[in-house]
Design an enzyme around this catalytic site. Structure first.
Site, PDB file in Angstrom:
ATOM      1  N   LYS A 170       0.840  -1.199   0.000  1.00 50.62           N
ATOM      2  CA  LYS A 170       0.000   0.000   0.000  1.00 50.62           C
ATOM      3  C   LYS A 170       0.875   1.249   0.000  1.00 50.62           C
ATOM      4  O   LYS A 170       1.565   1.535   0.982  1.00 50.62           O
ATOM      5  CB  LYS A 170      -0.929   0.057   1.210  1.00 50.62           C
ATOM      6  CG  LYS A 170      -1.948   1.188   1.058  1.00 50.62           C
ATOM      7  CD  LYS A 170      -2.584   1.635   2.354  1.00 50.62           C
ATOM      8  CE  LYS A 170      -1.763   2.649   3.100  1.00 50.62           C
ATOM      9  NZ  LYS A 170      -1.767   4.000   2.523  1.00 50.62           N
ATOM     10  N   GLY A 177       7.334   4.546   8.283  1.00 49.88           N
ATOM     11  CA  GLY A 177       6.472   5.684   8.541  1.00 49.88           C
ATOM     12  C   GLY A 177       6.705   6.212   9.943  1.00 49.88           C
ATOM     13  O   GLY A 177       7.791   6.044  10.501  1.00 49.88           O
ATOM     14  N   SER A 178       5.687   6.797  10.515  1.00 51.98           N
ATOM     15  CA  SER A 178       5.861   7.446  11.809  1.00 51.98           C
ATOM     16  C   SER A 178       5.944   6.426  12.940  1.00 51.98           C
ATOM     17  O   SER A 178       5.424   5.316  12.840  1.00 51.98           O
ATOM     18  CB  SER A 178       4.694   8.396  12.075  1.00 51.98           C
ATOM     19  OG  SER A 178       3.525   7.648  12.311  1.00 51.98           O
ATOM     20  N   THR A 179       6.591   6.824  14.019  1.00 53.22           N
ATOM     21  CA  THR A 179       6.673   5.966  15.203  1.00 53.22           C
ATOM     22  C   THR A 179       5.281   5.703  15.760  1.00 53.22           C
ATOM     23  O   THR A 179       4.983   4.611  16.231  1.00 53.22           O
ATOM     24  CB  THR A 179       7.599   6.615  16.248  1.00 53.22           C
ATOM     25  OG1 THR A 179       8.937   6.559  15.749  1.00 53.22           O
ATOM     26  CG2 THR A 179       7.535   5.899  17.581  1.00 53.22           C
ATOM     27  N   GLU A 180       4.435   6.725  15.665  1.00 55.76           N
ATOM     28  CA  GLU A 180       3.073   6.590  16.183  1.00 55.76           C
ATOM     29  C   GLU A 180       2.329   5.436  15.496  1.00 55.76           C
ATOM     30  O   GLU A 180       1.738   4.575  16.147  1.00 55.76           O
ATOM     31  CB  GLU A 180       2.363   7.923  15.921  1.00 55.76           C
ATOM     32  CG  GLU A 180       1.019   8.074  16.534  1.00 55.76           C
ATOM     33  CD  GLU A 180       0.352   9.364  16.036  1.00 55.76           C
ATOM     34  OE1 GLU A 180       1.040  10.205  15.418  1.00 55.76           O
ATOM     35  OE2 GLU A 180      -0.860   9.494  16.240  1.00 55.76           O
ATOM     36  N   GLY A 207       3.777   3.079  13.692  1.00 52.42           N
ATOM     37  CA  GLY A 207       4.561   1.871  13.919  1.00 52.42           C
ATOM     38  C   GLY A 207       4.173   1.180  15.217  1.00 52.42           C
ATOM     39  O   GLY A 207       4.065  -0.046  15.301  1.00 52.42           O
ATOM     40  N   GLU A 214      10.428   0.670  10.202  1.00 54.94           N
ATOM     41  CA  GLU A 214      11.434   1.729  10.031  1.00 54.94           C
ATOM     42  C   GLU A 214      10.701   3.028  10.305  1.00 54.94           C
ATOM     43  O   GLU A 214       9.869   3.454   9.515  1.00 54.94           O
ATOM     44  CB  GLU A 214      12.011   1.652   8.621  1.00 54.94           C
ATOM     45  CG  GLU A 214      13.359   2.306   8.502  1.00 54.94           C
ATOM     46  CD  GLU A 214      13.234   3.772   8.198  1.00 54.94           C
ATOM     47  OE1 GLU A 214      13.142   4.560   9.163  1.00 54.94           O
ATOM     48  OE2 GLU A 214      13.203   4.130   7.028  1.00 54.94           O
ATOM     49  N   CYS A 220      13.225  10.547   7.539  1.00 55.57           N
ATOM     50  CA  CYS A 220      13.210  10.032   8.899  1.00 55.57           C
ATOM     51  C   CYS A 220      14.579  10.135   9.548  1.00 55.57           C
ATOM     52  O   CYS A 220      14.685  10.298  10.753  1.00 55.57           O
ATOM     53  CB  CYS A 220      12.720   8.593   8.909  1.00 55.57           C
ATOM     54  SG  CYS A 220      13.442   7.616   7.598  1.00 55.57           S
ATOM     55  N   GLU A 254       9.897  15.080  16.304  1.00 57.94           N
ATOM     56  CA  GLU A 254      10.237  15.027  14.887  1.00 57.94           C
ATOM     57  C   GLU A 254       9.341  16.008  14.134  1.00 57.94           C
ATOM     58  O   GLU A 254       8.120  15.892  14.176  1.00 57.94           O
ATOM     59  CB  GLU A 254      10.039  13.601  14.357  1.00 57.94           C
ATOM     60  CG  GLU A 254      10.534  13.436  12.941  1.00 57.94           C
ATOM     61  CD  GLU A 254      10.361  12.010  12.414  1.00 57.94           C
ATOM     62  OE1 GLU A 254       9.353  11.364  12.758  1.00 57.94           O
ATOM     63  OE2 GLU A 254      11.240  11.560  11.655  1.00 57.94           O
TER      64      GLU A 254
END
Lengths: 338, 488, 332
Positions: free
Chosen positions: B194, B246-249, B251, B268, B302, B399
Site C-alpha cells: 500500500k 512511517g511514523s513511530t506513532e 509503527g 522503520e 526520517c 520530529e
C-alpha cells in the site's frame, strides 16, 4: 500502602543494624580474644552427648546489582517438590524489585558492552567453570525441583554448562559473523557491525529449570546486553544458585539480575518498562492472552520481542536465534579521500 | 576596477537563474487509476480519492480506495501466486524478473522522476539524481541475491515467509517501494503493497512496469488507499510478514496490531538525528552536510539531521556560514532543475511544521530563514533554523519532518554524546571531526543504526539501514535486509 | 584577524609578509601552525559539492549573459616556445574583436603571453582597454634563482605588462619552507612596482602538483597573506590543471580571506577549461561560493585558449537557434 511501608522498614532495618554492628564486632574481635585467653584459662571441655547437628539452611534471595537482597516487599513463597515436599522459601519479587533490577541492569550495561569481546567470553567461560564445580549441587536441586532422577539432573547440568561454553566462544565471533563491509557505489568506507540493544527482560521457561534459564541468559548477555531474568516459581532454587555462580565469576554486578516469583505478576511491569529495550517471552504460554498483552505493552517503546514458541526443544542446537534479536546493526559511513 | 561595483550589480541580476523546468510531457497521466491486483488494474470497492500536486494544489489523478474486500482479494491472489508460482520458481529465474524490473526503471527513469516530483513535491534534481537511480539500484542488488540466499550466512536453509504486507510512506514513494519489494521478491515472497495516500502514482506506474516485465500475476499487488487500507493489509490473517516505514506513532499501532500473531515484522520509523560538529571539522563540507542533512527532500526524511550540535567554540562561525549558505538555497517549483527545496507534501504536513515552529518561537528559541519568496499556490515552507535551542524545547525532541533545524551547542565530546543520545529515537547520527580516533569513538557511542562520519544522508542498496530504540527494528538493505523476508 | 595577534620571528632571517593590515614576520614553523590551523577540506565532500553546483541548469537570458560575461573574463593565452610576434598580434586582434561582425560581442579581459612578447602585445592592444598579462618567475617550473625571477618580472613590467602571472616554488612549499614561498611572493610583488608601475600579481599555485585539497587551501592563504592580487590554479603545463573542486576551494578561501582582512583577492582557473558548459559551471560556482562580488573580470578570470571559440559558438546558437561549426569562428 501501609504494608509496603512496613515492608520497606523491615528490609532496611536489619541492613542498618548489620552495617553498624560489623565494624564494632570487628574491633572487639581483634582486642578481646587474646585477653580472654590470657586472663581466664578455659575450663576443661566436658564431653557432651552427640546431638544430631541441625543443618544450616540457605535463604533464597534475589540477585540484583551483584547483591542478594530480599524482596523489598518482604514476601516469600514456598517452593515444593512435585511430591509436595518443602524445598525452600524463595523471595517473591515485586514490581519494585523489577524496577530496581532494571535500574541495576541499565547502569551495568554500558560497562559490560565496553568490555572486550575476549573478556566477555572469558567471563562466560568462567561461569561454566563455576557451574561445573557445583555440578552435584545443581543436579540435586534439579532432581528435587523437577521431580526427576539425579541422573537426569546431571544430564541437564551438563547440557547447561556446555551451553555456557558454546556461547562463551561466540563473544568474539559475532561481529565477524554478523557484521559486514558493504561495497557502496561511491567513495565511502562502509561497515556494519552488531551492537547490544541495551537492557533485555527475560521470562525464563519453567522447565527445564537450569537449562532453560541458561538458554535465555547466555545468548542475551554474550553480545553486551544486561538482563533482568524472571525465574518462575520452583525454578527459583537453581536460579539463585546460578546467581551465586555469577557472583563468583567476575561477571560485573548488574549484568544479570535474577528475580524469582510469579511471571504473571512481574512480566507486565517489565514489558511496559520504557527503559527496557527487548523482551524474551520464552516462559510465557504461546498463544496465551498474557503473551499477547505483554507484546502489546512492549510495543509502547518498540521493544524487540521474542515470542514464545509452543513445544520449544531447549536441548536442541539453539543457533543464533536468541542472540540476533538482542543485537542492533550499526552502519558507519566515512568518505575515502586524500 | 573602477566599474566593478556596477558590474557586480549587473552580475547579481545575471544569476537570478532563469527558470529551467523539466518537461511534464514525458508523463502520460491518466485521469483515474484502479487497484493493481493479479496483474491487472481493476476498480476497487471502496470508492476513490484524489492525488494532488502539492506544488500547485491541482488534482493529478483519481485513485481507487481499497477496502477490506479488496485487501481480501489481493491477499488471496498473492497467496495463490506464492504457492503456485513464485515460491516454487528457482531463484535464478526469480532473479531475472527482478533484474528486468531494475532495467525498466532505468529506462523509464525520466518519466518516473517527473511523476515523483509532481506527486510528492520533491525537487526534480533529487528525484532524478537520488530517488529513481537508487530504486533501480535496489532492484539490481537484490535480484542478484535471489539465487544465492544460501550464501547469505543467515542459516542453512533460508525459506520465504509467504505473503508480505507492506505499507510505505510519502517521502520517498518509489524508493521506499523498492526497499520493500526488491528483497521480498528476491527471497521468494509475494507482495501486497500500500503506497501512501498522498503519493500513489509512481507505485501505479511501477505496477505497469511489473506488467512490462511479465512478472507473473499476483506476485506484486498494489492497493492504493489511506490508513484504514494499510491497517487492513497489516491485520489480514493471510499476511505472513509486515513491513512498514512511517511514523513511530503508526509503527507502535502496528506492533500492537500484530501482537500475539506469528507475523514477522520490520518497522522503520521516525528519528531526531543529531549532527555533531567539532571545532576541527572540515567546516565547508560540514556546512554542506548540515544543509543536506536537514533540507534534503524538504526535511521529509526520517533520518534527517534535525538537531545540529555544534562545539561551542565554533558555534558562531558555523551558524554564520550556515546562514550564508542557506541564502543560496532556491525554494520553489519542484520541476525546475535548479530548485533545492520543493513543496511540502501536503497541507496537513505543512500545518504540523507550522505548529511546531510556532512552538519553537513561543518557547524562546530564535528563528531565522533566509529572505525567499514562496510561490503563492501550493504548500511551501522556507528553510528555517532555530538557535538558542535547549534539549527541553519541543523542537529539540519532536520530529518535525520539515526543513527546520534546531541548533544546540556542546563543550566536550562526552556532553555531545550525552545530548545526541538523549532521545527516544535512534535512527541516524552525523559526526564531523578531522580526528580519526575521535570519529571511531563517537561512532561507537552513538545509539543509532546509521552513523555518517564527515558525510550525511548517504544511501546505498548494499548498506543496512534501520533504527535503534523507538526508530523501529529490522534492517533494510544489504545482506542484513534479507533476513526480514526469510525464515532462517 | 589571524596575523594581528601573532608575530613570529625566525632565527634564519625573517620573511616579510605584506598586503595584510599589519606587517608580519613569520617563520616556517609559525606559518605551518597558521596554515595547518585552517579547517581541513574533505575531498569527497568538496568533490560532491562541486558536482552538485555543476548540475545547475542555466537557460535563456541568464545563459546569454553568462556567455558574454565569460568572454569578458577570458585571459586569452598563448604560451608556446613557438610564439612569434605575428602569432601574438593575431591573438590580440582576436581578443579585441572575437566576433568581427557582431559589435555587441565583448572583448576579452587580457592577452596572456611570455615576457618577451609583452611589448608586441602592448602595441597591438593599444587603445582597446585589454590588459596584457605576462607569465614570469621562470614559468612554468619556477626553478631559477630568485634574482632571475625578479629580473624576469621587472623586465615584463618595464615592457608594459599590466598583470604578472608568477608561479610559486612548489618544491619549497612541499618541503614545508613556507617562509621561502612567502618571501618570494612578496619580493615579486615588489618587483611588480618596478619603475613606478603597479602591475597586478596573479600567483599560480600549480594545484596539480600540490596533490591535496588541504595544500590548495594552505597555498591559497599563503599567497594571499603574501600580497597576491589573484590566486591562479595552474600553469596549464601540468595535469591536472584547473578543476571545479579546486576552484571551489580557492573561492572559499578568497571569500574567507576578505571576511577576515577586508581585502578582496581574485581567482583564476587556468588550463583545461574548453567548453562554454564548463565555463558556466565555474560561474555558477563563483556565484554560489564567493558570491556575486566576484562575478566580474576584475575578480574572476579564465586562463584559456580554446574556450573562447566555444563560447562564441554557443553565443551564436543562442542568437540564431542554429548550431554553428568551427569553420564559422576565427582560428588565431
Amino acid at each position: 500502602m501501609s504494608e509496603t511501608k512496613k515492608a520497606d522498614a523491615k528490609k532496611t532495618e536489619p541492613k542498618k543494624a548489620e552495617a553498624k554492628k560489623t565494624p564494632k564486632t570487628g574491633k572487639a574481635s581483634k582486642a578481646a580474644p587474646q585477653e580472654a585467653v590470657v586472663t581466664s584459662p578455659a575450663p576443661a571441655p566436658t564431653p557432651a552427648p552427640a546431638a544430631p547437628r541441625s543443618s544450616v539452611r540457605k535463604t533464597y534471595k534475589l540477585y540484583i546489582g551483584g547483591a542478594f537482597p530480599r524482596s523489598e516487599s518482604g514476601r516469600s513463597y514456598v517452593v515444593t517438590a512435585p511430591s509436595g515436599e518443602f524445598l525452600a522459601n524463595a523471595a517473591q519479587a515485586s514490581r519494585k524489585d523489577a524496577r530496581d533490577a532494571v535500574r541495576a541492569a541499565r547502569s551495568a550495561q554500558a560497562g559490560w558492552a565496553k568490555a572486550t569481546a575476549y573478556n566477555r567470553g572469558q567471563i562466560l567461560y568462567r561461569i561454566a567453570e563455576m557451574m561445573e564445580e557445583r555440578r552435584d549441587q545443581f543436579a540435586q536441586q534439579i532432581a528435587s525441583v523437577e521431580g526427576v532422577n539425579v541422573a537426569a539432573g546431571y544430564a541437564q547440568v551438563d547440557a547447561a554448562v556446555d551451553r555456557w561454553v558454546w556461547y562463551a566462544g561466540w563473544s568474539d565471533k559475532l561481529m565477524q559473523v554478523l557484521g559486514s563491509a558493504n561495497p557502496v557505489a561511491g567513495p565511502y568506507w562502509n561497515i556494519s557491525s552488531p551492537e547490544p540493544t541495551g537492557v533485555v527482560a527475560l521470562l525464563a521457561p519453567a522447565r527445564p529449570t537450569l537449562l532453560g534459564l541458561t538458554s535465555v541468559l547466555a545468548p542475551a548477555i554474550v553480545g553486551g546486553n544486561a538482563v533482568v531474568v524472571v525465574a518462575p516459581d520452583a525454578a527459583a532454587v537453581p536460579a539463585v544458585t546460578l546467581g551465586e555462580v555469577m557472583a563468583t565469576s567476575d561477571l560485573p554486578g548488574g549484568v544479570v539480575n535474577i528475580l524469582t516469583g510469579a511471571p504473571a505478576e512481574l512480566a507486565p511491569w517489565l514489558a511496559s518498562h520504557l527503559d527496557v529495550n527487548a523482551l524474551d517471552l520464552a516462559g510465557i504460554e504461546a498463544g496465551s492472552t498474557l503473551a499477547r498483552d505483554l507484546e502489546v505493552s512492549a510495543a509502547e517503546n518498540l521493544k524487540r520481542v521474542v515470542r514464545p514458541a509452543a513445544g520449544y526443544d531447549w536441548s536442541a542446537d539453539p543457533g543464533l536465534a536468541r542472540v540476533k534479536p538482542f543485537l542492533e546493526t550499526k552502519t558507519v559511513w566515512h568518505p575515502v579521500g586524500i | 576596477m573602477a566599474n566593478s561595483a556596477a558590474q557586480s550589480t549587473a552580475a547579481r541580476g545575471l544569476f537570478e537563474y532563469a527558470p529551467a523546468p523539466e518537461s511534464r510531457s514525458v508523463v502520460d497521466l491518466k485521469p483515474s487509476y484502479g487497484l493493481f491486483v493479479d496483474g491487472e488494474f481493476a476498480d476497487g470497492s471502496g470508492g476513490t480519492f484524489k492525488s494532488v500536486n502539492p506544488a500547485t494544489e491541482e488534482v493529478l489523478a483519481e485513485v481507487a480506495m481499497a477496502d477490506a474486500a479488496d485487501v481480501d482479494r489481493a491477499v488471496a491472489v498473492a497467496r495463490r501466486a506464492y504457492d503456485e508460482v513464485w515460491s516454487r520458481m528457482p531463484g535464478s529465474e526469480r532473479a531475472k524478473y527482478i533484474f528486468r524490473i531494475a532495467r525498466i526503471i532505468q529506462e523509464r527513469a525520466r518519466e518516473l522522476a517527473v511523476l515523483e516530483s509532481l506527486d510528492n513535491g520533491k525537487p526534480i534534481r533529487e528525484s532524478r539524481d537520488v530517488d529513481i537511480p537508487l530504486a533501480a539500484a535496489h532492484f539490481f542488488y537484490y535480484a542478484g541475491w535471489a539465487d544465492k540466499l544460501g550464501y547469505a550466512n543467515l542459516g542453512p536453509d533460508p525459506r520465504p515467509l509467504g505473503v508480505a504486507g507492506q505499507v510505505i510512506p510519502w517521502n520517498f514513494p518509489l524508493l521506499m517501494l523498492a526497499w520493500k519489494v526488491a528483497p521480498a521478491l528476491a527471497c521468494g515472497n509475494t507482495v501486497v503493497l500500500k503506497p501512501a495516500e498522498t503519493t500513489p502514482l509512481t507505485a501505479l506506474l511501477f505496477a505497469e512496469i511489473c506488467q512490462q516485465a511479465d512478472l507473473p500475476p499476483g506476485v506484486v499487488n498494489i492497493l492504493t488507499g489511506a490508513g484504514a487500507t494499510g491497517a487492513a493489509v497489516v491485520g489480514h490473517p493471510g499476511v505472513d510478514k509486515v513491513a512498514f516505514t512511517g511514523s513511530t506513532e503508526v509503527g507502535r499501532m502496528i506492533a500492537k496490531q500484530v501482537a500475539g500473531t506469528s507475523k514477522k515484522v520490520t518497522l522503520e520509523l521516525g528519528g531526531k538525528a543529531a549532527n555533531l560538529v567539532f571545532d576541527d571539522a572540515p567546516l565547508e563540507q560540514a556546512i554542506e552536510g548540515i544543509v543536506d542533512g536537514i533540507f534534503f527532500n524538504q526535511g521529509h526524511v526520517c533520518c534527517a539531521g534535525s538537531r545540529l550540535l555544534v562545539q561551542e567554540s565554533v558555534a558562531e562561525e558555523v551558524v554564520d556560514r550556515l546562514r550564508e549558505r542557506m541564502k543560496t538555497l532556491r525554494v520553489g517549483d519542484p520541476l525546475d532543475k535548479n530548485t533545492d527545496i520543493g513543496a511540502i507534501n501536503s497541507a496537513e504536513q505543512l500545518a504540523k511544521i507550522r505548529t511546531l515552529t510556532e512552538a519553537g518561537e513561543a518557547e524562546g528559541a530564535t528563528r531565522w530563514s533566509p529572505p525567499c519568496e514562496l510561490p503563492e499556490r501550493g504548500f511551501f515552507f522556507a528553510p528555517t533554523i532555530f538557535t538558542g535551542v535547549s534539549q527541553a524545547h519541543r523542537i529539540a525532541h519532536e520530529e518535525i519532518f520539515g526543513p527546520v533545524l534546531s541548533v544546540l551547542t556542546f563543550r566536550t565530546p562526552a556532553e555531545a554524546v550525552e545530548k545526541a543520545n538523549n532521545t527516544a529515537y535512534g535512527l541516524s547520527a552525523g559526526v564531523w571531526t578531522d580526528k580519526g580516533s575521535r570519529i571511531l569513538w563517537l561512532a561507537k557511542q552513538m545509539r543509532a543504526g546509521v552513523v555518517w562520519a564527515n558525510t550525511f544522508n548517504r544511501f546505498d542498496p548494499t548498506s543496512p539501514f534501520g533504527g535503534y530504540k523507538e526508530s523501529g527494528y529490522g534492517r533494510e538493505g544489504g545482506r542484513h535486509g534479507l533476513e526480514a523476508y526469510l525464515d532462517v | 584577524m589571524i596575523g594581528k595577534t601573532c608575530h613570529f620571528t625566525s632565527e634564519s632571517g625573517t620573511a616579510t609578509v605584506v598586503g595584510v593590515t599589519a606587517q608580519l614576520a613569520l617563520d616556517d614553523a609559525g606559518l605551518r601552525r597558521l596554515l595547518h590551523g585552517l579547517p581541513p577540506a574533505d575531498q569527497v565532500g568538496a568533490d560532491a559539492r562541486a558536482a552538485r553546483l555543476g548540475t545547475r541548469s542555466i537557460k535563456t537570458t541568464a545563459k546569454a549573459e553568462a556567455l558574454d560575461l565569460a568572454v569578458r573574463m577570458v585571459d586569452l593565452t598563448t604560451l608556446e616556445g613557438a610564439d612569434t610576434p605575428g602569432k601574438v598580434r593575431a591573438l590580440c586582434a582576436k581578443g579585441a574583436h572575437p566576433e568581427p561582425n557582431q559589435p555587441d560581442c565583448p572583448s576579452v579581459a587580457a592577452i596572456c603571453v611570455y615576457g618577451d612578447m609583452v611589448a608586441t602585445a602592448k602595441a597591438a592592444l593599444a587603445g582597446t582597454g585589454i590588459k596584457v598579462a605576462s607569465v614570469a618567475t621562470a614559468f612554468p617550473s619556477g626553478r631559477a634563482p630568485l634574482a632571475v625571477k625578479l629580473a624576469d618580472t621587472a623586465a615584463a613590467v618595464e615592457a608594459g605588462a599590466d598583470e604578472i602571472d608568477m608561479v610559486i616554488d612548489r618544491g619549497a612549499f612541499l618541503a614545508g619552507r613556507y617562509g621561502a614561498v612567502a618571501e618570494e611572493i612578496a619580493a615579486v610583488k615588489q618587483a611588480c612596482r618596478t619603475g613606478g608601475h603597479d602591475a597586478h600579481l596573479k600567483v599560480i599555485l600549480e594545484t596539480g602538483e600540490l596533490a591535496t585539497y588541504d595544500n590548495v587551501k594552505r597555498a591559497s592563504w599563503l599567497a594571499m597573506l603574501s600580497g597576491a592580487d589573484f590566486i591562479k590554479t595552474s600553469t596549464g603545463k601540468v595535469s591536472p590543471a584547473a578543476t571545479l573542486p579546486v576552484t571551489l576551494l580557492m573561492l572559499e578561501s578568497v571569500r574567507d580571506f576578505r571576511a577576515q582582512t577586508g581585502r578582496q583577492v581574485g581567482v583564476k582557473p587556468a588550463g583545461g577549461i574548453r567548453t562554454a558548459k564548463d565555463a558556466i559551471k565555474y560561474l555558477v560556482t563563483v556565484n554560489e561560493t564567493a558570491g556575486p562580488d566576484w562575478l566580474s573580470p576584475d575578480w574572476f578570470r579564465f586562463g584559456a585558449s580554446s574556450l573562447l571559440n566555444d563560447l562564441l559558438l554557443q553565443r551564436r546558437k543562442l542568437a540564431t537557434g542554429v548550431y554553428s561549426g568551427p569553420d564559422y569562428v576565427t582560428v588565431d
